[in-house]
Design a protein around this motif. Structure first.
Motif, PDB file in Angstrom:
ATOM      1  N   ALA A  33       0.839  -1.030  -0.044  1.00  0.00           N
ATOM      2  CA  ALA A  33      -0.019   0.129  -0.060  1.00  0.00           C
ATOM      3  C   ALA A  33       0.938   1.103   0.042  1.00  0.00           C
ATOM      4  O   ALA A  33       0.962   2.080   1.071  1.00  0.00           O
ATOM      5  CB  ALA A  33      -1.067  -0.025   1.333  1.00  0.00           C
ATOM      6  N   ALA A  34       1.515   1.514  -1.063  1.00  0.00           N
ATOM      7  CA  ALA A  34       2.509   2.498  -1.136  1.00  0.00           C
ATOM      8  C   ALA A  34       1.959   4.091  -1.009  1.00  0.00           C
ATOM      9  O   ALA A  34       2.393   4.969  -0.516  1.00  0.00           O
ATOM     10  CB  ALA A  34       3.386   2.542  -2.663  1.00  0.00           C
ATOM     11  N   HIS A  35       0.641   3.986  -1.415  1.00  0.00           N
ATOM     12  CA  HIS A  35       0.100   5.504  -1.218  1.00  0.00           C
ATOM     13  C   HIS A  35      -0.641   5.671  -0.030  1.00  0.00           C
ATOM     14  O   HIS A  35      -0.445   6.826   0.270  1.00  0.00           O
ATOM     15  CB  HIS A  35      -1.356   5.288  -2.017  1.00  0.00           C
ATOM     16  CG  HIS A  35      -2.510   4.182  -1.587  1.00  0.00           C
ATOM     17  ND1 HIS A  35      -2.209   3.008  -1.665  1.00  0.00           N
ATOM     18  CD2 HIS A  35      -3.438   4.522  -0.734  1.00  0.00           C
ATOM     19  CE1 HIS A  35      -3.403   2.363  -1.135  1.00  0.00           C
ATOM     20  NE2 HIS A  35      -3.962   3.154  -0.511  1.00  0.00           N
ATOM     21  N   ALA A  36      -0.397   4.706   0.992  1.00  0.00           N
ATOM     22  CA  ALA A  36      -0.567   5.006   2.198  1.00  0.00           C
ATOM     23  C   ALA A  36       0.706   5.663   2.933  1.00  0.00           C
ATOM     24  O   ALA A  36       0.509   6.291   4.013  1.00  0.00           O
ATOM     25  CB  ALA A  36      -1.106   3.893   3.085  1.00  0.00           C
ATOM     26  N   PRO A  44       4.950  12.706  -2.003  1.00  0.00           N
ATOM     27  CA  PRO A  44       5.682  13.022  -3.426  1.00  0.00           C
ATOM     28  C   PRO A  44       7.170  13.591  -3.091  1.00  0.00           C
ATOM     29  O   PRO A  44       7.434  14.065  -2.025  1.00  0.00           O
ATOM     30  CB  PRO A  44       4.771  13.904  -4.011  1.00  0.00           C
ATOM     31  CG  PRO A  44       3.317  13.776  -3.308  1.00  0.00           C
ATOM     32  CD  PRO A  44       3.754  13.315  -2.052  1.00  0.00           C
ATOM     33  N   ARG A  93       3.163  16.952 -12.668  1.00  0.00           N
ATOM     34  CA  ARG A  93       4.250  16.172 -12.086  1.00  0.00           C
ATOM     35  C   ARG A  93       5.420  17.100 -11.898  1.00  0.00           C
ATOM     36  O   ARG A  93       5.686  18.061 -12.806  1.00  0.00           O
ATOM     37  CB  ARG A  93       4.636  15.126 -12.913  1.00  0.00           C
ATOM     38  CG  ARG A  93       3.484  13.888 -13.133  1.00  0.00           C
ATOM     39  CD  ARG A  93       3.788  12.715 -14.030  1.00  0.00           C
ATOM     40  NE  ARG A  93       4.998  12.006 -13.382  1.00  0.00           N
ATOM     41  CZ  ARG A  93       5.647  11.044 -14.254  1.00  0.00           C
ATOM     42  NH1 ARG A  93       5.282  10.633 -15.262  1.00  0.00           N
ATOM     43  NH2 ARG A  93       6.507  10.284 -13.628  1.00  0.00           N
TER      44      ARG A  93
END
Length: 303
Positions: A227-230, A234, A283
């Protein structure tokens, strides 16, 4: 034939709540193994006896470490009055004692003298280099280093608690290069006593604070779930205080190839001269410098 670098191309910041007993380098190694990142570094050392916010940069985020290290920091720490130690914390041997225990009024009257731009002599047991040698290596060998006072910035000092006559709890907002252990030492001397740090926690590094932090255990659980997004912030998170410039796709390509671009000197959204965070298509492209109407690439991200 050279060995290929192990790990995945993971890019971003992990904000670790560093536990007691581990060095910052050990924490970086653990986070790198958990995330399987090919590259990792940290944004400001914490001693093994300190806990709290340790920003860890993965992949291309390592290119922004200098901005995290230069950011303002907040610490909460406890001073033990009446004892000075060789290391200015609880790890060192006691070097002198005093029967003086400052009261609240004396402490509050002292604090303003330590705010603003001040000179501070770093602890003998520090990572500073003296003629090519680490100060703590010299001190451990019995050759006490002669460290000159350095200018530091203290933005805020607050007395939070006095649990007993021997202890006081403080909070400090400070700039780069300030040593909390040296503050405790100097507090004691200013109050006609002596003192050392018995507990130290960093609660903020720039925009990184406890609300964004993960323990090693919680990070391990998230990594098992992939769960990298957790847990991953950035790459550009450490650059929040730098003005941003949005460019077109072709302009971004020119910058990526090391070529400058030109912008109009009139109209809304004109960024100031100096360093900029360049973005395209939502980005981060990298860091650049604006001089008049020219944008020159400085450090680009391979994302």
């Amino acid at each position: 034939m050279s060995r290929s670098r192990r790990g995945r191309p993971v890019h971003g910041w992990v904000i670790l709540d560093k536990p007691l007993g581990l060095t910052s380098t050990q924490c970086v190694g653990k986070v790198r193994r958990l995330t399987d990142a090919a590259k990792a570094g940290h944004g400001g050392t914490l001693d093994p006896l300190a806990s709290g916010i340790l920003p860890i940069a993965l992949g291309e985020a390592t290119k922004t470490v200098a901005w995290a290290m230069g950011a303002g920091k907040t610490y909460r720490f406890t001073v033990r009055w009446g004892e000075a130690t060789a290391t200015d914390d609880a790890e060192g041997a006691v070097t002198c004692t005093s029967p003086v225990r400052p009261d609240r009024a004396a402490i509050l009257a002292m604090l303003p003298g330590f705010e603003g731009e001040i000179l501070q002599t770093p602890p003998a047991y520090s990572a500073l280099k003296v003629e090519g040698r680490r100060a703590y290596d010299m001190a451990r060998a019995g050759d006490m280093p002669d460290l000159a006072p350095r200018p530091i910035r203290i933005d805020r000092l607050a007395l939070l608690d006095m649990p007993d006559a021997d202890h006081a709890v403080f909070e400090v907002d400070c700039g780069k290069g300030a040593y909390v252990r040296a503050l405790a030492r100097d507090f004691g001397q200013a109050l006609g006593s002596c003192g050392h740090v018995t507990a130290l926690r960093r609660t903020r590094v720039g925009r990184f604070d406890e609300s964004r932090a993960f323990s090693l255990d919680s990070l391990a659980e998230l990594c098992q779930k992939d769960a990298a997004h957790a847990y991953l912030l950035p790459v550009e998170t450490a650059l929040d205080d730098i003005p941003a410039l949005v460019v077109t796709g072709p302009q971004a390509e020119r910058l990526r190839h090391g070529q400058p671009i030109r912008i109009a000197l009139a109209g809304p959204g004109l960024p100031p001269e100096g360093q900029l965070l360049v973005k395209a298509d939502g980005r981060a492209v990298g860091l650049a410098e604006r001089i008049a109407d020219e944008i020159r690439p400085l450090r680009l991200f391979n994302l």
